[in-house]
Design a protein around this motif. Sequence first.
Motif, PDB file in Angstrom:
ATOM      1  N   GLU A   1       0.817  -1.227   0.000  1.00 36.08           N
ATOM      2  CA  GLU A   1       0.000   0.000   0.000  1.00 36.08           C
ATOM      3  C   GLU A   1       0.846   1.270   0.000  1.00 36.08           C
TER       4      GLU A   1
ATOM      5  N   ASN B   1      -3.226   2.889  -8.548  1.00 32.91           N
ATOM      6  CA  ASN B   1      -3.789   2.300  -7.325  1.00 32.91           C
ATOM      7  C   ASN B   1      -4.933   1.342  -7.629  1.00 32.91           C
TER       8      ASN B   1
ATOM      9  N   THR C   1      -1.597   4.613   0.255  1.00 31.07           N
ATOM     10  CA  THR C   1      -2.955   4.791  -0.260  1.00 31.07           C
ATOM     11  C   THR C   1      -3.880   5.066   0.933  1.00 31.07           C
TER      12      THR C   1
ATOM     13  N   ARG D   1      -5.554   1.986   1.955  1.00 32.04           N
ATOM     14  CA  ARG D   1      -4.607   0.888   2.259  1.00 32.04           C
ATOM     15  C   ARG D   1      -4.691  -0.265   1.261  1.00 32.04           C
ATOM     16  N   LYS D   2      -5.282   0.000   0.107  1.00 25.14           N
ATOM     17  CA  LYS D   2      -5.217  -0.996  -0.967  1.00 25.14           C
ATOM     18  C   LYS D   2      -3.885  -0.838  -1.709  1.00 25.14           C
TER      19      LYS D   2
ATOM     20  N   SER E   1      -0.743  -0.308  -4.383  1.00 26.54           N
ATOM     21  CA  SER E   1      -0.286   0.682  -5.355  1.00 26.54           C
ATOM     22  C   SER E   1       0.950   0.137  -6.058  1.00 26.54           C
TER      23      SER E   1
END
Length: 256
Positions: free
Chosen positions: A77, A210, A227, A230-231, A233
């Motif tokens: 992330e 992202n 991100t 928190r996903k 990138s």
Amino acid sequence: MASETIVLLSSRELDKMRKAGRLAAKLLHHLGSMVKPGVSTLEINDEAERWTQAHGAKSAPLGYNGFPKSICTSVNEVVCHGIPNSKQILKEGDIINIDVTLIVDSYHGDTSKTFFVGTPSPTAKKLVEVTEECLRKGIACVKPEARIGDIGATIQEYAEAQGFSVVRDFVGHGISNIFHTTPQIPHYGTPGKGKRLRAGMVFTIEPMINEGTWEVEVQSDRWTALTRDRKLSAQCEHTVAVTDDGVEILTLDEGQ
Ligand code: MF3
Ligand code: CO
Ligand code: CO
């Protein structure tokens, strides 16, 4: 206004950019071979610094605006500017962007790539493949008379069509004997807008793509950008020169 001036490099300067770019590409390839579960991001950093010195070059990030290490290592992330750390151990399924910038004879070569630690999830694999295709499509826009906005528009259209988003807060940049200079190269935008490209301009294209939202948050260390959701990138980067008939990628390893 002086701040809007875009420098055109002489053929002598372009030669120096080629040398710096080629060495940076070679280092990135070397560091990629270290990416395995159990390795810390500090170990990768320390090998980068050792290799760089052994090749008579300098790490541009070290001490740049107070950055404490020689490379950026951005895991999962982390969008960019991750700081190598002995406690950060790579694990199966992670993705890691390694971003290197070398100074050779005063000129900079800046390149990065996202590597898989072991076998990626289907989402991670797609995100990295789309990011690489964004860079390829962006580079393919580069030729004299094209506009800076053409690059970002092409990248944004493709990334969003694949269901991903484009980071706004960090952009590509002019680069020469200065690490970050004009022009800025956004990875989003409108075709036909922005300055016209001219032969001799040199800049980076470095899309950050992202999985979820494009919004980022900078941690309290003042460097690490994450991100917001928190996903994942991913990012990849080349330094390119505008030539009389198109583009030259300066950060390719020989044989690539
Ligand atoms: N290499 C990064 C870029 O692509 C910049 C890193 S600046 C640092 O522009 F200070 F974080 F190293
Ligand atoms: Co850069
Ligand atoms: Co970089």
